[in-house]
Design a protein around this motif. Sequence first.
Motif, PDB file in Angstrom:
ATOM      1  N   ARG A   1      -0.972 -94.622 -33.493  1.00  0.00           N
ATOM      2  CA  ARG A   1      -0.344 -93.475 -32.824  1.00  0.00           C
ATOM      3  C   ARG A   1       1.132 -93.443 -33.153  1.00  0.00           C
ATOM      4  O   ARG A   1       1.804 -94.480 -33.102  1.00  0.00           O
ATOM      5  N   GLY A   2       1.613 -92.254 -33.513  1.00  0.00           N
ATOM      6  CA  GLY A   2       3.010 -92.124 -33.895  1.00  0.00           C
ATOM      7  C   GLY A   2       3.288 -92.558 -35.315  1.00  0.00           C
ATOM      8  O   GLY A   2       4.437 -92.537 -35.762  1.00  0.00           O
ATOM      9  N   GLY A   3       2.244 -92.899 -36.042  1.00  0.00           N
ATOM     10  CA  GLY A   3       2.427 -93.442 -37.376  1.00  0.00           C
ATOM     11  C   GLY A   3       2.580 -92.415 -38.469  1.00  0.00           C
ATOM     12  O   GLY A   3       2.943 -92.764 -39.591  1.00  0.00           O
ATOM     13  N   GLY A   4       2.269 -91.145 -38.179  1.00  0.00           N
ATOM     14  CA  GLY A   4       2.468 -90.122 -39.189  1.00  0.00           C
ATOM     15  C   GLY A   4       1.190 -89.395 -39.545  1.00  0.00           C
ATOM     16  O   GLY A   4       0.158 -89.528 -38.887  1.00  0.00           O
ATOM     17  N   VAL A   5       1.258 -88.630 -40.620  1.00  0.00           N
ATOM     18  CA  VAL A   5       0.143 -87.808 -41.077  1.00  0.00           C
ATOM     19  C   VAL A   5      -0.967 -88.697 -41.613  1.00  0.00           C
ATOM     20  O   VAL A   5      -0.702 -89.623 -42.390  1.00  0.00           O
ATOM     21  N   CYS A   6      -2.191 -88.392 -41.240  1.00  0.00           N
ATOM     22  CA  CYS A   6      -3.313 -89.278 -41.564  1.00  0.00           C
ATOM     23  C   CYS A   6      -3.522 -89.513 -43.054  1.00  0.00           C
ATOM     24  O   CYS A   6      -3.886 -90.609 -43.446  1.00  0.00           O
ATOM     25  N   LEU A   7      -3.318 -88.507 -43.887  1.00  0.00           N
ATOM     26  CA  LEU A   7      -3.578 -88.654 -45.320  1.00  0.00           C
ATOM     27  C   LEU A   7      -2.333 -89.061 -46.106  1.00  0.00           C
ATOM     28  O   LEU A   7      -2.392 -89.137 -47.329  1.00  0.00           O
ATOM     29  N   SER A   8      -1.260 -89.332 -45.404  1.00  0.00           N
ATOM     30  CA  SER A   8      -0.049 -89.759 -46.104  1.00  0.00           C
ATOM     31  C   SER A   8      -0.092 -91.254 -46.390  1.00  0.00           C
ATOM     32  O   SER A   8      -0.403 -92.049 -45.499  1.00  0.00           O
ATOM     33  N   GLU A   9       0.239 -91.627 -47.606  1.00  0.00           N
ATOM     34  CA  GLU A   9       0.192 -93.025 -48.026  1.00  0.00           C
ATOM     35  C   GLU A   9       1.185 -93.883 -47.242  1.00  0.00           C
ATOM     36  O   GLU A   9       1.005 -95.102 -47.146  1.00  0.00           O
ATOM     37  N   SER A  10       2.173 -93.273 -46.658  1.00  0.00           N
ATOM     38  CA  SER A  10       3.193 -94.021 -45.929  1.00  0.00           C
ATOM     39  C   SER A  10       2.843 -94.236 -44.458  1.00  0.00           C
ATOM     40  O   SER A  10       3.565 -94.928 -43.746  1.00  0.00           O
ATOM     41  N   SER A  11       1.732 -93.667 -44.011  1.00  0.00           N
ATOM     42  CA  SER A  11       1.412 -93.702 -42.583  1.00  0.00           C
ATOM     43  C   SER A  11       0.724 -94.977 -42.067  1.00  0.00           C
ATOM     44  O   SER A  11       1.035 -95.445 -40.991  1.00  0.00           O
TER      45      SER A  11
END
Length: 124
Positions: free
Chosen positions: A100-110
């Motif tokens: 949670r709060g980690g970012g967009v699901c398909l983003s490699e940086s998340s």
Amino acid sequence: QVQLVESGGGSVQAGGSLRLSCAASRYTYSIHCMGWFRRAPGKEREGVAAIDRDGNTMYADSVKGRFTISQDNAKTTLYLQMNSLKPEDSAMYYCAATMRGGGVCLSESSPAYWGQGTQVTVSS
């Protein structure tokens, strides 16, 4: 801490199918989404498919209609059914968990947690 272990990779001819699995050490409500990513030689790692805590799925355009992401009821096993495989699908495939709060699901940086990867090779 969440450990992720992938399995199911292998070699297949173009047009064939493979099913990847990812076993998670535990489920926590802190997880926002689980996803599959891949890295081909000489390319950046990219998001392939993801499923959020509500069961909503999302896919990269390159795999829409061919790949299906799913989870078991306990949400401790993640799957990726890959059909109509193409040589350009060849890559190391990684399972990942975004909190949670980690970012967009398909983003490699998340993702906060990653598996070791499983190799998929598609021959023409």
